[in-house]
Design an enzyme around this catalytic site. Structure first.
Site, PDB file in Angstrom:
ATOM      1  N   ASN A  14       0.839  -1.212   0.000  1.00  9.40           N
ATOM      2  CA  ASN A  14       0.000   0.000   0.000  1.00  9.40           C
ATOM      3  C   ASN A  14       0.866   1.252   0.000  1.00  9.40           C
ATOM      4  O   ASN A  14       0.569   2.218  -0.697  1.00  9.40           O
ATOM      5  CB  ASN A  14      -0.952  -0.006   1.198  1.00  9.40           C
ATOM      6  CG  ASN A  14      -2.181  -0.846   0.947  1.00  9.40           C
ATOM      7  OD1 ASN A  14      -3.068  -0.460   0.186  1.00  9.40           O
ATOM      8  ND2 ASN A  14      -2.221  -2.030   1.547  1.00  9.40           N
ATOM      9  N   HIS A 109      -8.306  -1.564   5.633  1.00  8.47           N
ATOM     10  CA  HIS A 109      -8.658  -2.878   6.190  1.00  8.47           C
ATOM     11  C   HIS A 109      -9.127  -3.780   5.046  1.00  8.47           C
ATOM     12  O   HIS A 109      -9.933  -3.347   4.212  1.00  8.47           O
ATOM     13  CB  HIS A 109      -9.762  -2.691   7.232  1.00  8.47           C
ATOM     14  CG  HIS A 109     -10.154  -3.968   7.879  1.00  8.47           C
ATOM     15  ND1 HIS A 109      -9.365  -4.600   8.821  1.00  8.47           N
ATOM     16  CD2 HIS A 109     -11.246  -4.771   7.702  1.00  8.47           C
ATOM     17  CE1 HIS A 109      -9.952  -5.715   9.203  1.00  8.47           C
ATOM     18  NE2 HIS A 109     -11.095  -5.842   8.546  1.00  8.47           N
ATOM     19  N   GLU A 142     -10.433   4.835  18.597  1.00  8.27           N
ATOM     20  CA  GLU A 142      -9.771   3.970  19.589  1.00  8.27           C
ATOM     21  C   GLU A 142     -10.090   2.493  19.419  1.00  8.27           C
ATOM     22  O   GLU A 142      -9.417   1.636  19.979  1.00  8.27           O
ATOM     23  CB  GLU A 142     -10.204   4.388  21.001  1.00  8.27           C
ATOM     24  CG  GLU A 142      -9.685   5.738  21.386  1.00  8.27           C
ATOM     25  CD  GLU A 142     -10.560   6.338  22.468  1.00  8.27           C
ATOM     26  OE1 GLU A 142     -10.985   7.497  22.295  1.00  8.27           O
ATOM     27  OE2 GLU A 142     -10.822   5.640  23.461  1.00  8.27           O
ATOM     28  N   GLU A 174      -7.217  -2.454  -2.659  1.00  8.97           N
ATOM     29  CA  GLU A 174      -6.724  -1.613  -1.557  1.00  8.97           C
ATOM     30  C   GLU A 174      -5.867  -0.479  -2.102  1.00  8.97           C
ATOM     31  O   GLU A 174      -5.961   0.664  -1.664  1.00  8.97           O
ATOM     32  CB  GLU A 174      -5.877  -2.443  -0.582  1.00  8.97           C
ATOM     33  CG  GLU A 174      -6.669  -3.437   0.245  1.00  8.97           C
ATOM     34  CD  GLU A 174      -5.800  -4.112   1.295  1.00  8.97           C
ATOM     35  OE1 GLU A 174      -4.946  -3.449   1.902  1.00  8.97           O
ATOM     36  OE2 GLU A 174      -5.976  -5.324   1.513  1.00  8.97           O
TER      37      GLU A 174
HETATM   38  C1  GRF Z   1      -3.209  -4.968   3.913  1.00  8.03           C
HETATM   39  O1  GRF Z   1      -4.027  -6.058   3.552  1.00  8.03           O
HETATM   40  C2  GRF Z   1      -3.960  -4.013   4.805  1.00  8.03           C
HETATM   41  O2  GRF Z   1      -5.311  -3.918   4.489  1.00  8.03           O
HETATM   42  C3  GRF Z   1      -3.788  -4.663   6.148  1.00  8.03           C
HETATM   43  O3  GRF Z   1      -2.465  -5.123   6.148  1.00  8.03           O
HETATM   44  C4  GRF Z   1      -2.057  -5.401   4.815  1.00  8.03           C
HETATM   45  C5  GRF Z   1      -0.805  -4.609   4.550  1.00  8.03           C
HETATM   46  O4  GRF Z   1      -0.276  -4.911   3.303  1.00  8.03           O
HETATM   47  N1  GRF Z   1      -4.115  -3.746   7.208  1.00  8.03           N
HETATM   48  P1  GRF Z   1       0.959  -4.085   2.730  1.00  8.03           P
HETATM   49  O5  GRF Z   1       2.042  -4.087   3.818  1.00  8.03           O
HETATM   50  O6  GRF Z   1       0.494  -2.695   2.413  1.00  8.03           O
HETATM   51  O7  GRF Z   1       1.376  -4.858   1.516  1.00  8.03           O
END
Ligand code: GRF
Length: 218
Positions: A14, A109, A142, A174
């Site tokens: 991400n 998420h 929180e 994502e």
């Molecule tokens: C993603 O699936 C995100 O939604 C979750 O953790 C993962 C992180 O992936 N919270 P990356 O490190 O961005 O590849």
């Protein structure tokens, strides 16, 4: 330009999507800091490759959770961070930190919240037998994955999906959802109204913004 920090614990795909969107001019923000709670997170390497400042703040180096939260807050302030983007960051901040950064922390998420909060959610979605899953970008509070929702993107769950194939299909979305949410935030287009996040229409082009409206003629 909006100063953002991306907080990571793992691979950082991400983060990479955000870096790429900034680099190609799609996302008008400055990545002021990439902060990890683990030295070995590959996301740190991605940041270094792009000349982005990094910091490692490890919980084990602090007496308790408030001390860890304070250390993170201090580094964010040093880098004049205005928006904190949690991207696979495996820590929850406590109430004091969240109050200080209210409305300025967002999280991604890998499920369609409020279904399947927490960890291992792609497996839970498969085991539950849902036909559609996806991802959610939301303001953090929180709780665990409880804050107001900014952007969601859905993906189908296919007959022969495994945790790996479903996770990969969600991860692709994502990357799009996170860039979109940060772009909306940076453009000042998000308003939190209770549980709902209103997305305001885009501002008109600069030249048209102040056109006088014609009054009645007689
Ligand atoms: C993603 O699936 C995100 O939604 C979750 O953790 C993962 C992180 O992936 N919270 P990356 O490190 O961005 O590849």
């Amino acid at each position: 330009m909006l100063n953002i920090a991306v907080l990571v614990s793992g691979g950082g795909s991400n983060l990479q999507a955000i870096i790429d969107a900034v680099a190609c001019g799609e996302l008008p923000v400055r990545i002021a800091l990439v902060l990890s709670d683990r030295r070995g997170a590959y996301a740190l390497e991605r940041a270094r490759q792009h000349g982005i400042p990094t910091a490692v703040v490890r919980p084990r180096d602090y007496a308790d959770r408030p001390a860890f939260d304070d250390a993170v807050a201090e580094i964010l302030a040093e880098h004049q961070v205005e928006l904190v983007c949690l991207a696979g960051f495996m820590r929850l901040f406590q109430a004091d930190f969240m109050r200080r950064y209210a409305g300025r922390v967002i999280n991604i998420h890998p499920a369609l919240l409020p279904a399947f909060p927490g960890l291992h959610v792609q497996r839970e979605a498969l085991e539950h037998g849902v036909k559609v899953s996806g991802c959610t970008v939301h303001f953090a509070d929180e709780g665990t994955d409880t804050g107001p929702i900014i952007v969601q993107r859905a993906v189908p769950v296919l007959e022969d999906d495994t945790v790996e194939t479903l996770s990969a299909r969600i991860l692709e979305q994502e990357h799009l959802a996170y860039v979109e949410a940060i772009r909306l935030y940076a453009a000042g287009r998000l308003r939190i109204c209770g549980r709902r996040v209103r997305v305001l229409p885009p501002a008109p082009p600069a030249g048209l913004a102040n056109c006088p409206t014609e009054g009645p003629t007689d």
